[in-house]
Each structure stands twice: as structure tokens, then as C-alpha cells.
Design an enzyme around this catalytic site. Sequence first.
Site, short mmCIF file in Angstrom:
data_model
loop_
_atom_site.label_atom_id
_atom_site.label_comp_id
_atom_site.label_asym_id
_atom_site.label_seq_id
_atom_site.Cartn_x
_atom_site.Cartn_y
_atom_site.Cartn_z
N GLU A 1 27.94 -20.94 -83.73
CA GLU A 1 27.63 -19.59 -83.24
C GLU A 1 27.88 -18.56 -84.32
OE1 GLU A 1 28.09 -15.71 -81.24
OE2 GLU A 1 29.58 -16.76 -82.43
N ASP B 1 33.09 -23.38 -83.21
CA ASP B 1 33.17 -23.00 -84.63
C ASP B 1 33.82 -21.63 -84.74
OD1 ASP B 1 30.79 -21.81 -83.48
OD2 ASP B 1 30.33 -21.10 -85.49
ZN LIG Z 1 32.38 -15.73 -80.46
#
Ligand SMILES: [Zn+2]
Length: 446
Positions: free
Chosen positions: A154, A92
Site C-alpha cells: 500500500e 507493508d
Molecule cells: Zn496505511
Amino acid sequence: MTTTQELRQAVHEHMPISISVLKQLVSIPSVAMEGYPRKQVVEAANFVEAQLHTAGFQQVRQLAIPNGSPAIYGEIPAPPGAPTILLYAHYDVQPPGSLHEWNSLPFEPTVRDGRLYGRGAADDKSGIVAHLATIQAFHGHPPVGIKIVIEGDEEFKSSLPSYIPEHPDLFRADVVIICDHGSIVVGEPTLTTTLRGSASLTVEVRTLKDQQHNGVFGGPVPDALITLCRIIATLHDEHGNVQVPGLDPSDWQGAQIPEDAFRRAASLLPDVDLIGDRALSAQVWAGYAINVIGLDAPAIAGAANSLIDMARARINLRVPPDQNAERALELLTQHLQSVTPWHANIAISHSPANNGFVAKTDGPAHAAARQALQEAYQRETQIIGDGASIPLTNVLKEQFPEAEILIWGAEDLAARIHGPNESVDLEELERIILAQCLFFEKLAQQ
Ligand SMILES: [Zn+2]
């Protein structure tokens, strides 16, 4: 055993494929935050899953992370007696921000002067490609056991850390490589051994039951925003050093940060001073930082001539790697209470604090990693820290106290991760792939 020369050649010959895979990944706008299309996150997850198959991973699957995007998982069994390495990266990306600040479109990967530009080109799609290419340099048969997890949110909230303690067997390893970092200057091999902790609080100041005419009452009656500003002004001395009692910085022994590279990377305006008396590296890797990251007060448009009854600030505190973040937040709270003027009412609420991270540096993996980096870059390895935190590191350290955790990558300081015109230096990417290959060999030989 594969020789250094063979690995160097294998990695180099594979680079066109690595770059092509990186471009395809960057083309997928996999922003996993609320309000962004899920379809593209799913597309990125499927793409990564297919790439793991191609690279020779087994047991490849998407892990359903509760309340999160799927993480992609795969394994390669360890040859008899060989250690196992857990590889980590995330697919992501941060939102692109305002498009007019980009010189080329964020999701149309473009190469200029040896750097590939695009959102996620460095953070952290370079990490995914590095892991894939490392395995492919060994034709899918590395001399160590491999587990790989490519996380899918994340940048948003990172749900993986809460998933790991529930499924420890999937992630158990002798060594963890987090390929989501990089050098200060391209071409200088670095190993990141410390991360700062982080904690936030919201302070609310009230001086009146409701807003009142500031012509009628202004003068003797304190408004809440002026009061809040006076409180905030006590957090630093005139040189910009944090001056909250008990928040004493730690020492820094590793590499130094060159000031001009730092100023450029921070996009500091030419005439603006850097603040604080200590060296840059000591400040950002081992010091406290306090910033106001949000403010609630009436907007200027439509501002009435009134005394503001209530104002709020969100304050973020960065904590030295070896200090307790909860305790630091408590000390900051006590300070805010003690400096509040005029008996104004204040209320303080905390968000969960996370401690910093200090890597084990006396184990065999650390030594092998230093050597592998040195050989790949042909320069001496530097030890650096990071001012930001990676919550995953603490969960891994708690869950697998014996494991050594290595943090590195191709995200040099000029990569502008999270900013416009994010990029990765493609030669740096090749070097970190080679370093990972050499590391596998060294670890297997121990
Ligand atoms: Zn990162």
C-alpha cells in the site's frame, strides 16, 4: 447473540495477545519499496497468513498480485441471511527515515506511556491486529460473513486496486471496513467519510538553449529558475489561499480540527503561521492544496556562475473530495501557461490523477457504525475527512456501487504515521476492536 458486556470483556482479556502479535509484526521491517530486502516482506506475509489461520479464517492463502507483494486473503462464510463484510488493512510499512530522530529503534517495538512505538505500529499493523482481535472476540464465529484482505504494498504503489476488478468475486461484500485511519484526538470516536483526490504535474521552463556566463549576459537575459519561481509564486495569494482560477474549495460540514493538536501533528515550527483564510478542517478536508514536491535545478555544490537554461518543478495538487481531479489538473495547467512571463518556453506533463472519495452516509452500515463507535468510546461519534487519498476506495466504489465503505482505525493524529516515532495508543486500539465487534452485532441484527 453476544452482549456488549461480553464483547467488551472478551476484547479486553485478549489485549495482551493482540499487543504481543502487534509487537511481533512491528519487529519485521516489511518495507515493500524497491531497494529494501524482499525477505522481510515475505516474512511479514507468512506471519499474517499464519495469524489468519489462528484466528479461525478459512480459505487462507496468499494472492499473487502481479508486480506486487502478495496480499493475504481469508474468509468466514456468512450465517444464513447475514451480510458479508470485507476487512482491509496492509502489512507493508513506510521506510523508517533517519534513525537518529527515533527515541527507540523503529523495528524494536517499545511501550511508553500507553503507546507502542515502532514503524507500522499504527500504519497499518494496528489495522491487522484489530481485524484479528475482532474475529477472536467471537471465537472465530462472527455473526456476519467475513472476507479479509491484507495488502502488501500500500505504501509503495498499491497494486491491489488493479487486481480487484479482475477477481471481483473474492472481494464482493455488503460493507467494506478499511481499518487504516483514526481520530483527531485519542478517545474521540470518528468515522472518516471523505478523502481528497490527488494529481501531480511536472512543469519545465526553458529560457536558453544552454547555460551561459551570467556576468556576460546576466541582466537582460532571464534565467529559467527565476522564471519558474515567478510562476510558482502566482499559485497562492499573500494569505496563502490557492488562487488558481476555477479551483474553488468545497464546503465542510463535519467536525473541526483543534489548532494546537494540528500544529503539533504537523510539526510546524512555533513562530510559523498557518496559512489560508478558511477553517483548518475546511482547508484540509474540502479545500485545494498546491505544493512543490520536487525541483530540478543545479545543486549549490559546484554551482557555476551561469544563467540556468532549464528548471523543473513537480507540483502536487490536492483536490476536494467531490471535485474532478483531471479537470483540476487541466485548470492548473492553463493557469501555469497563462502566467508564464517573458515568453519563456514551458512544457507540462501530467501524472495520472485520482479523484477523491465521498462515502455513502445514508445506508444502514453507516448508522450502525456511528452507533457502534459511540458505544465503544462512550462519546458521540464525529464525522471527519482526510486530506490524503486511498485509491482503493474508488475502485471498490466503482466495482461494488451498493457496498458501504467505512474508514476508521487506531491511527490518531498524534500517531505520527510515516514520521519518526510512529506509535499507536493501546487503549485506542482496544476501543476500535470493540467498535468493530459491536458493529458486527448491529449489522447482523438488521
Ligand atoms: Zn496505511
